[in-house]
Design a protein around this motif. Structure first.
Motif, PDB file in Angstrom:
ATOM      1  N   ASN A  84     -10.438 -23.701 -27.280  1.00  0.00           N
ATOM      2  CA  ASN A  84      -9.311 -22.998 -26.639  1.00  0.00           C
ATOM      3  C   ASN A  84      -9.949 -21.648 -26.147  1.00  0.00           C
ATOM      4  O   ASN A  84     -10.635 -21.229 -26.496  1.00  0.00           O
ATOM      5  N   SER A  85      -9.295 -21.160 -25.202  1.00  0.00           N
ATOM      6  CA  SER A  85      -9.636 -20.029 -24.520  1.00  0.00           C
ATOM      7  C   SER A  85     -11.080 -19.935 -24.163  1.00  0.00           C
ATOM      8  O   SER A  85     -11.658 -18.806 -24.400  1.00  0.00           O
ATOM      9  N   LEU A  86     -11.327 -20.882 -23.697  1.00  0.00           N
ATOM     10  CA  LEU A  86     -12.868 -20.813 -23.253  1.00  0.00           C
ATOM     11  C   LEU A  86     -13.349 -19.810 -22.321  1.00  0.00           C
ATOM     12  O   LEU A  86     -12.440 -19.621 -21.574  1.00  0.00           O
ATOM     13  N   GLU A  87     -14.310 -19.092 -22.546  1.00  0.00           N
ATOM     14  CA  GLU A  87     -15.069 -18.092 -21.794  1.00  0.00           C
ATOM     15  C   GLU A  87     -16.338 -18.488 -21.045  1.00  0.00           C
ATOM     16  O   GLU A  87     -16.982 -19.472 -21.662  1.00  0.00           O
ATOM     17  N   PRO A  88     -16.812 -18.219 -20.034  1.00  0.00           N
ATOM     18  CA  PRO A  88     -17.943 -18.274 -19.529  1.00  0.00           C
ATOM     19  C   PRO A  88     -18.990 -18.095 -20.237  1.00  0.00           C
ATOM     20  O   PRO A  88     -20.322 -18.660 -20.560  1.00  0.00           O
ATOM     21  N   GLU A  89     -18.867 -17.424 -21.343  1.00  0.00           N
ATOM     22  CA  GLU A  89     -20.074 -17.179 -22.276  1.00  0.00           C
ATOM     23  C   GLU A  89     -20.121 -18.358 -23.342  1.00  0.00           C
ATOM     24  O   GLU A  89     -21.095 -18.250 -24.154  1.00  0.00           O
ATOM     25  N   ASP A  90     -19.123 -19.116 -23.510  1.00  0.00           N
ATOM     26  CA  ASP A  90     -19.324 -20.047 -24.358  1.00  0.00           C
ATOM     27  C   ASP A  90     -20.231 -21.365 -23.613  1.00  0.00           C
ATOM     28  O   ASP A  90     -20.351 -22.389 -24.194  1.00  0.00           O
TER      29      ASP A  90
END
Length: 122
Positions: A84-90
């Motif tokens: 959840n709350s994925l970020e580009p860094e993921d």
């Protein structure tokens, strides 16, 4: 012998969610600790999360705590990584892993899946 097949990767916008699945095969897989790792382009593969064979204990990398959840379903022979709350860094290729030893799994698991791509757009 344990074989691992991941699925569920894809493209998602920042703030979105994805659920990865890992389908282990082999008669004794339920005795194995299971985990997820990831590798971004140009970076080393890193530990993400792990779960004991009983499902009673989990570990997470600091970067994903509070956002990712690992779980296992013995009836469905599946291990999940809810993100959840994925970020580009993921953004990375995510790998399922297995080892008989929960502590060793985080460093050097015996078995790896082929990986599934997760891309998070900003």
């Amino acid at each position: 012998q344990v074989q691992l097949v991941e699925s569920g990767g894809g493209l998602v916008q920042a703030g979105g969610s994805l659920r990865l699945s890992c389908a282990p095969s082999g008669r004794t897989w339920k005795r194995y600790a299971m985990g997820w790792f990831r590798q971004a382009p140009g970076k080393e593969r890193e530990f993400v999360a792990s779960i004991r064979s009983t499902g009673s204990i989990t570990h997470y990398a600091e970067s994903v705590k509070g956002r990712f959840t690992i779980s296992r379903d013995g009836a469905k022979n599946t291990v999940y990584l809810q993100m959840n709350s994925l970020e580009p860094e993921d953004t990375a290729t995510y790998y399922c892993a297995a080892d008989e030893n929960f502590d060793i799994l985080r460093a050097d698991p015996d078995y790896w899946g082929q990986g599934t791509q997760v891309t998070v757009s900003s």
